[in-house]
Design a protein around this motif. Sequence first.
Motif, PDB file in Angstrom:
ATOM      1  N   ARG A 199      -6.317  13.540  -9.911  1.00 59.76           N
ATOM      2  CA  ARG A 199      -5.951  14.828  -9.566  1.00 59.76           C
ATOM      3  C   ARG A 199      -4.559  13.809  -8.258  1.00 59.76           C
ATOM      4  N   ASN A 200      -3.730  14.805  -7.701  1.00 59.86           N
ATOM      5  CA  ASN A 200      -2.849  13.675  -7.545  1.00 59.86           C
ATOM      6  C   ASN A 200      -2.973  13.309  -5.601  1.00 59.86           C
ATOM      7  N   ASN A 201      -4.167  15.051  -5.154  1.00 60.00           N
ATOM      8  CA  ASN A 201      -4.685  14.106  -4.088  1.00 60.00           C
ATOM      9  C   ASN A 201      -5.748  13.395  -3.760  1.00 60.00           C
ATOM     10  N   ASP A 202      -6.251  12.614  -4.860  1.00 57.80           N
ATOM     11  CA  ASP A 202      -7.306  11.143  -4.977  1.00 57.80           C
ATOM     12  C   ASP A 202      -6.753  10.467  -4.895  1.00 57.80           C
ATOM     13  N   VAL A 203      -4.854  10.055  -4.917  1.00 61.01           N
ATOM     14  CA  VAL A 203      -4.016   9.050  -5.234  1.00 61.01           C
ATOM     15  C   VAL A 203      -3.286   9.433  -3.529  1.00 61.01           C
ATOM     16  N   HIS A 204      -3.016   9.919  -3.070  1.00 59.97           N
ATOM     17  CA  HIS A 204      -2.777  10.306  -1.617  1.00 59.97           C
ATOM     18  C   HIS A 204      -3.489  10.364  -0.419  1.00 59.97           C
ATOM     19  N   ASN A 205      -5.430  11.337  -0.857  1.00 58.45           N
ATOM     20  CA  ASN A 205      -6.215  10.000   0.177  1.00 58.45           C
ATOM     21  C   ASN A 205      -6.286   8.374  -0.138  1.00 58.45           C
TER      22      ASN A 205
ATOM     23  N   ARG B 206      -3.447   6.809   1.811  1.00 53.71           N
ATOM     24  CA  ARG B 206      -3.461   6.518   3.265  1.00 53.71           C
ATOM     25  C   ARG B 206      -4.712   6.094   3.720  1.00 53.71           C
ATOM     26  N   GLU B 207      -5.692   5.367   2.550  1.00 55.11           N
ATOM     27  CA  GLU B 207      -6.334   5.214   3.906  1.00 55.11           C
ATOM     28  C   GLU B 207      -6.439   3.517   3.541  1.00 55.11           C
ATOM     29  N   TRP B 208      -5.997   3.181   1.744  1.00 54.26           N
ATOM     30  CA  TRP B 208      -4.901   1.748   1.827  1.00 54.26           C
ATOM     31  C   TRP B 208      -3.821   1.886   3.322  1.00 54.26           C
ATOM     32  N   TYR B 209      -3.568   2.062   3.520  1.00 50.92           N
ATOM     33  CA  TYR B 209      -2.039   1.890   4.317  1.00 50.92           C
ATOM     34  C   TYR B 209      -2.730   1.900   5.728  1.00 50.92           C
ATOM     35  N   ALA B 210      -3.679   1.986   6.010  1.00 52.41           N
ATOM     36  CA  ALA B 210      -4.450   1.981   7.341  1.00 52.41           C
ATOM     37  C   ALA B 210      -4.975   0.696   6.957  1.00 52.41           C
ATOM     38  N   ILE B 211      -5.858   0.451   6.268  1.00 55.56           N
ATOM     39  CA  ILE B 211      -6.356  -0.855   6.151  1.00 55.56           C
ATOM     40  C   ILE B 211      -5.297  -1.734   5.762  1.00 55.56           C
ATOM     41  N   LEU B 212      -4.161  -1.820   5.550  1.00 58.02           N
ATOM     42  CA  LEU B 212      -2.928  -2.423   5.546  1.00 58.02           C
ATOM     43  C   LEU B 212      -2.157  -2.930   6.876  1.00 58.02           C
TER      44      LEU B 212
ATOM     45  N   PHE C 201      -0.109  -8.894  -4.880  1.00 62.41           N
ATOM     46  CA  PHE C 201      -0.446  -7.660  -3.710  1.00 62.41           C
ATOM     47  C   PHE C 201      -1.726  -6.647  -3.619  1.00 62.41           C
ATOM     48  N   LEU C 202      -1.679  -6.392  -2.706  1.00 66.58           N
ATOM     49  CA  LEU C 202      -3.466  -5.413  -2.710  1.00 66.58           C
ATOM     50  C   LEU C 202      -3.117  -3.971  -2.787  1.00 66.58           C
ATOM     51  N   PRO C 203      -3.605  -3.356  -2.992  1.00 65.69           N
ATOM     52  CA  PRO C 203      -3.533  -1.614  -3.789  1.00 65.69           C
ATOM     53  C   PRO C 203      -2.894  -0.982  -2.380  1.00 65.69           C
ATOM     54  N   PHE C 204      -1.506  -0.454  -3.120  1.00 62.05           N
ATOM     55  CA  PHE C 204      -0.453  -0.018  -2.209  1.00 62.05           C
ATOM     56  C   PHE C 204       0.139  -0.647  -1.261  1.00 62.05           C
ATOM     57  N   GLU C 205       0.080  -2.172  -1.290  1.00 63.47           N
ATOM     58  CA  GLU C 205       0.971  -2.785  -0.149  1.00 63.47           C
ATOM     59  C   GLU C 205       2.481  -2.703  -0.542  1.00 63.47           C
ATOM     60  N   MET C 206       2.689  -3.007  -1.809  1.00 65.11           N
ATOM     61  CA  MET C 206       4.082  -2.874  -2.806  1.00 65.11           C
ATOM     62  C   MET C 206       5.457  -1.140  -2.469  1.00 65.11           C
ATOM     63  N   GLU C 207       4.057  -0.270  -2.096  1.00 66.66           N
ATOM     64  CA  GLU C 207       4.562   0.916  -1.254  1.00 66.66           C
ATOM     65  C   GLU C 207       4.921   0.368  -0.657  1.00 66.66           C
ATOM     66  N   ASN C 208       3.574   0.946   0.977  1.00 66.09           N
ATOM     67  CA  ASN C 208       4.024   0.162   1.872  1.00 66.09           C
ATOM     68  C   ASN C 208       5.421  -0.321   2.146  1.00 66.09           C
ATOM     69  N   ILE C 209       5.924  -2.655   1.830  1.00 67.28           N
ATOM     70  CA  ILE C 209       6.712  -2.670   1.220  1.00 67.28           C
ATOM     71  C   ILE C 209       7.928  -2.244   1.221  1.00 67.28           C
ATOM     72  N   ILE C 210       7.839  -1.814  -0.139  1.00 67.82           N
ATOM     73  CA  ILE C 210       9.029  -1.329  -0.424  1.00 67.82           C
ATOM     74  C   ILE C 210       9.433   0.217   0.644  1.00 67.82           C
ATOM     75  N   GLU C 211       9.001   0.565   1.167  1.00 62.97           N
ATOM     76  CA  GLU C 211       8.994   1.602   2.786  1.00 62.97           C
ATOM     77  C   GLU C 211       9.782   1.053   3.618  1.00 62.97           C
ATOM     78  N   VAL C 212       8.821  -0.166   3.888  1.00 63.75           N
ATOM     79  CA  VAL C 212       9.603  -1.132   5.043  1.00 63.75           C
ATOM     80  C   VAL C 212      10.616  -1.204   5.647  1.00 63.75           C
ATOM     81  N   SER C 213      10.587  -1.847   4.003  1.00 64.16           N
ATOM     82  CA  SER C 213      12.358  -2.608   3.325  1.00 64.16           C
ATOM     83  C   SER C 213      13.048  -2.126   2.792  1.00 64.16           C
ATOM     84  N   GLY C 214      13.011  -1.057   1.890  1.00 63.30           N
ATOM     85  CA  GLY C 214      14.197  -0.552   1.800  1.00 63.30           C
ATOM     86  C   GLY C 214      14.240  -0.900  -0.003  1.00 63.30           C
ATOM     87  N   ILE C 215      13.296  -1.833  -0.769  1.00 61.51           N
ATOM     88  CA  ILE C 215      13.565  -2.716  -1.490  1.00 61.51           C
ATOM     89  C   ILE C 215      13.232  -2.005  -3.473  1.00 61.51           C
TER      90      ILE C 215
END
Length: 199
Positions: free
Chosen positions: A3-9, A12-18, A64-78
Motif C-alpha cells: 500500500r502507498n501507506n507502507d512507503v509513506h510511513n 517518514r521513518e527514514w527522513y527522521a533517521i537521515l 545514497f541511503l534509503p530515501f536520501e535521494m528524495e530528501n536531497i531532491i526536496e532540499v536542493s530542487g535538483i
Amino acid sequence: MLRNNDVHNLKREWYAILDNLTALCHRLPPTNLECLTRCSARCCPQVRMRTMEPGSIASPVVVFLPFEMENIIEVSGISESAFRRWPVHMTPDLAIDVGMFDLGKPCPFLQPDFRCAMYMRRPVDCWTFPLLPTLDDAGRLAWEYGENCPSLSTLNPDFVRSVKDVWADVWRVLPRSWWDLYRAADDWTGWPLPEESAL
Ligand code: SF4
Ligand code: SF4
C-alpha cells in the motif's frame, strides 16, 4: 499487498533517521585530508573520470541511503533525472529505488573548482568517505578505506572514530539488499552506458 501507506510511513521513518545522521555528520571533527592540494575530487563521480584509469579513481559511485535521494531532491530542487536508481528490497514485499551518482550520472553538485555545492547537506556516503562501511562474514559492521584516495595518510583518527559512531545504529536497520548494492557499486565497471558517454 503493498500500500502507498507502507512507503509513506517508511519514508517518514527514514527522513527522521537521515535528520539524525546529518546532525551527527555536522559534528564530525576535521578529516585532515588535503583534498584541494593533493587531489581533484577523485571521490566525486564526474565526467572527467571517464578518461582516467580505474586505479586513479577513489570512488566511481556515490550510493545514497534509503530515501536520501528524495530528501536531497526536496532540499536542493535538483531534477530526479540526475540520479541513477536501483531497486532495494526494504522488506521481502517492499522495494524502493535508491539513488546513486556514477560515471553515467555524474554528480551535479561538483563545481568547476572541485568544491561541493551541497557541502553541508551532501549524502552520508560523501560525509564519511574515505571510510567505506561493509558487512563482514558474520553480518557485522566492518570498515574499508577508499584506497585510491591520495590523502589517506593524513586522515584524522578522531574523524575515523566519529564516523564509526555515526554508523553505530543505522547499519542495523539497513536491509541486506542495500548492502549488496553498496558492495557491488564499489566494483561497478559497466557505467557509463554508451549513450551516456556523450553527456
Ligand atoms: S577524500 Fe581523498 S579522493 Fe576525495 S577529494 Fe579528498 S583527497 Fe581526493
Ligand atoms: S555531493 Fe558533493 S561531495 Fe558528494 S559527490 Fe557530489 S560534489 Fe562530491
